[in-house]
Design a protein around this motif. Structure first.
Motif, PDB file in Angstrom:
ATOM      1  N   UNK A   1     -17.997  65.326   5.089  1.00 57.18           N
ATOM      2  CA  UNK A   1     -16.807  64.998   4.530  1.00 57.18           C
ATOM      3  C   UNK A   1     -16.247  65.747   3.462  1.00 57.18           C
ATOM      4  N   UNK A   2     -16.867  66.797   2.730  1.00 60.88           N
ATOM      5  CA  UNK A   2     -16.400  67.973   2.337  1.00 60.88           C
ATOM      6  C   UNK A   2     -17.410  69.126   2.871  1.00 60.88           C
ATOM      7  N   UNK A   3     -16.879  70.366   2.644  1.00 59.77           N
ATOM      8  CA  UNK A   3     -17.523  71.587   3.112  1.00 59.77           C
ATOM      9  C   UNK A   3     -18.103  72.393   1.814  1.00 59.77           C
ATOM     10  N   UNK A   4     -19.055  72.956   1.878  1.00 61.22           N
ATOM     11  CA  UNK A   4     -19.594  73.855   0.985  1.00 61.22           C
ATOM     12  C   UNK A   4     -18.699  75.018   0.522  1.00 61.22           C
ATOM     13  N   UNK A   5     -18.495  75.426  -0.551  1.00 59.92           N
ATOM     14  CA  UNK A   5     -17.751  76.820  -0.894  1.00 59.92           C
ATOM     15  C   UNK A   5     -18.632  77.873  -0.611  1.00 59.92           C
ATOM     16  N   UNK A   6     -19.931  77.694  -0.605  1.00 62.46           N
ATOM     17  CA  UNK A   6     -20.811  78.923   0.132  1.00 62.46           C
ATOM     18  C   UNK A   6     -22.176  78.282   0.322  1.00 62.46           C
ATOM     19  N   UNK A   7     -22.937  78.865   1.050  1.00 63.76           N
ATOM     20  CA  UNK A   7     -24.228  78.544   1.424  1.00 63.76           C
ATOM     21  C   UNK A   7     -24.248  77.947   2.748  1.00 63.76           C
ATOM     22  N   UNK A   8     -25.281  77.364   3.289  1.00 65.92           N
ATOM     23  CA  UNK A   8     -25.262  76.968   4.661  1.00 65.92           C
ATOM     24  C   UNK A   8     -25.948  75.730   4.863  1.00 65.92           C
ATOM     25  N   UNK A   9     -25.512  74.713   5.773  1.00 68.51           N
ATOM     26  CA  UNK A   9     -26.378  73.426   6.021  1.00 68.51           C
ATOM     27  C   UNK A   9     -26.307  73.308   7.360  1.00 68.51           C
ATOM     28  N   UNK A  10     -27.763  72.878   7.892  1.00 71.32           N
ATOM     29  CA  UNK A  10     -28.033  72.793   9.387  1.00 71.32           C
ATOM     30  C   UNK A  10     -28.552  71.470   9.552  1.00 71.32           C
ATOM     31  N   UNK A  11     -28.067  70.851  10.834  1.00 73.35           N
ATOM     32  CA  UNK A  11     -28.520  69.791  11.479  1.00 73.35           C
ATOM     33  C   UNK A  11     -29.135  69.929  12.769  1.00 73.35           C
ATOM     34  N   UNK A  12     -30.393  69.784  12.786  1.00 73.65           N
ATOM     35  CA  UNK A  12     -31.377  69.937  14.065  1.00 73.65           C
ATOM     36  C   UNK A  12     -31.136  71.436  14.423  1.00 73.65           C
ATOM     37  N   UNK A  13     -31.326  72.291  13.393  1.00 78.34           N
ATOM     38  CA  UNK A  13     -31.378  73.605  13.677  1.00 78.34           C
ATOM     39  C   UNK A  13     -30.134  74.610  13.783  1.00 78.34           C
ATOM     40  N   UNK A  14     -29.029  73.647  13.794  1.00 74.57           N
ATOM     41  CA  UNK A  14     -27.718  74.300  13.945  1.00 74.57           C
ATOM     42  C   UNK A  14     -26.810  74.194  12.950  1.00 74.57           C
ATOM     43  N   UNK A  15     -26.042  75.001  12.574  1.00 72.65           N
ATOM     44  CA  UNK A  15     -25.053  74.996  11.615  1.00 72.65           C
ATOM     45  C   UNK A  15     -24.116  73.717  11.576  1.00 72.65           C
ATOM     46  N   UNK A  16     -23.956  72.784  10.658  1.00 80.13           N
ATOM     47  CA  UNK A  16     -23.317  71.672  10.962  1.00 80.13           C
ATOM     48  C   UNK A  16     -21.822  72.114  11.094  1.00 80.13           C
ATOM     49  N   UNK A  17     -21.244  73.199  10.718  1.00 78.42           N
ATOM     50  CA  UNK A  17     -19.793  73.725  11.081  1.00 78.42           C
ATOM     51  C   UNK A  17     -19.858  74.096  12.534  1.00 78.42           C
ATOM     52  N   UNK A  18     -20.988  73.929  13.391  1.00 81.87           N
ATOM     53  CA  UNK A  18     -20.848  74.317  14.858  1.00 81.87           C
ATOM     54  C   UNK A  18     -20.474  72.956  15.442  1.00 81.87           C
ATOM     55  N   UNK A  19     -20.618  71.977  14.831  1.00 78.81           N
ATOM     56  CA  UNK A  19     -20.415  70.573  15.507  1.00 78.81           C
ATOM     57  C   UNK A  19     -18.972  70.130  15.057  1.00 78.81           C
ATOM     58  N   UNK A  20     -18.541  69.400  16.111  1.00 79.30           N
ATOM     59  CA  UNK A  20     -16.961  68.678  15.673  1.00 79.30           C
ATOM     60  C   UNK A  20     -17.432  67.333  14.513  1.00 79.30           C
ATOM     61  N   UNK A  21     -16.639  67.624  13.622  1.00 73.23           N
ATOM     62  CA  UNK A  21     -16.984  66.434  12.503  1.00 73.23           C
ATOM     63  C   UNK A  21     -16.979  64.999  13.126  1.00 73.23           C
ATOM     64  N   UNK A  22     -16.317  64.540  13.936  1.00 74.67           N
ATOM     65  CA  UNK A  22     -16.756  63.298  14.619  1.00 74.67           C
ATOM     66  C   UNK A  22     -17.873  63.252  15.467  1.00 74.67           C
ATOM     67  N   UNK A  23     -18.433  64.164  15.950  1.00 76.84           N
ATOM     68  CA  UNK A  23     -19.483  64.363  16.682  1.00 76.84           C
ATOM     69  C   UNK A  23     -20.676  63.902  15.909  1.00 76.84           C
ATOM     70  N   UNK A  24     -20.743  64.912  14.536  1.00 79.60           N
ATOM     71  CA  UNK A  24     -21.868  65.173  13.487  1.00 79.60           C
ATOM     72  C   UNK A  24     -21.828  63.707  12.892  1.00 79.60           C
ATOM     73  N   UNK A  25     -20.622  63.005  12.625  1.00 81.86           N
ATOM     74  CA  UNK A  25     -20.795  61.933  11.832  1.00 81.86           C
ATOM     75  C   UNK A  25     -21.098  60.600  12.722  1.00 81.86           C
TER      76      UNK A  25
END
Length: 245
Positions: free
Chosen positions: A62-86
């Motif tokens: 819903x927001x993106x970090x200014x820096x740092x990384x977030x992973x869902x199931x060992x993949x960066x969440x930025x690699x998912x389409x937002x609609x898919x992730x949500x």
């Protein structure tokens, strides 16, 4: 031996979130790293302005970090389409949003091919009778609306539920009903539930793990009873003693 609850489903690494305010920048989340295990309950506690909701919103983009990384199931969440992730990391807000129409209309919104049995199962999972399907959402109580919103979220078959103050607008008896429902869903569906609460007593009732945030920083984390009864830091002790609000 690795068990289901040893699996890391979400992870944040040195996550920072800054926003513009009054011509400058303020840091709402400050260098937070944490691993969330599958099938467990996590409470986010801390005083007002601690960054709890800001952190929660980062977990499904819903927001993106200014820096740092977030992973869902060992993949960066930025690699998912937002609609898919949500669809897999679903958020329920403090204010319950239901669409005009019936409960059934709301449950069909995400998956129009649902059968009557599917709808009945979803309602049963949140403690409502199957005949609720034809009720108009305008005629529901606050607790009923919260349950319907939860059933709608469950229709997506998520793996993670993000709850932002899920009982803040409910009276104490209804709050404890929703808390029991959260515990049952975590156990029966093996959901990871990450819940923001302003009430340490609620965190104790939900158990699991607790993260204490103050001024955007993760101050302490661990088993809920340990964090909330035997804190290791002075700032955590001040929070427990209600010196930080």
């Amino acid at each position: 031996m690795v068990t289901g609850k040893d699996i890391i489903i979400l992870e944040t690494r040195n996550v920072v979130r800054r926003i513009k305010s009054n011509g400058g920048l303020i840091t709402t989340v400050n260098n937070v790293s944490y691993k969330f295990n599958k099938g467990r309950i996590f409470n986010l506690v801390g005083p007002s302005g601690a960054g709890k909701s800001s952190f929660l919103r980062l977990l499904n983009r819903l927001d993106d970090p200014t820096s740092g990384d977030i992973y869902y199931k060992n993949r960066p969440i930025s690699s998912y389409k937002p609609t898919e992730l949500r669809k897999k990391v679903v958020m329920l807000f403090q204010t319950t949003y239901l669409f005009p129409g019936t409960v059934g209309d709301n449950l069909a919104y995400c998956c129009v091919d649902k059968t009557e049995a599917d709808t009945a199962r979803l309602l049963t999972q949140v403690g409502l009778n199957a005949d609720f399907v034809d009720k108009d959402t305008e005629n529901l109580s606050g607790g009923e609306r919260q349950r319907v919103a939860l059933a709608r979220a469950l229709s997506l078959k998520p793996e993670v539920l993000l709850l932002d103050e899920p009982t803040a607008s409910l009276d104490p008896s209804l709050s404890q009903t929703i808390e029991k429902l959260i515990l049952d869903l975590s156990k029966n569906l093996f959901l990871t539930i990450i819940s923001v609460t302003h009430d340490p007593s609620q965190a104790r009732r939900l158990g699991g793990e607790t993260l204490l945030l103050v001024s955007g920083r993760l101050i302490e984390s661990g088993p809920t009873e340990t964090v909330l009864t035997s804190p290791e830091t002075e700032i955590a002790r001040r929070y427990i003693n209600r010196e930080l609000v």
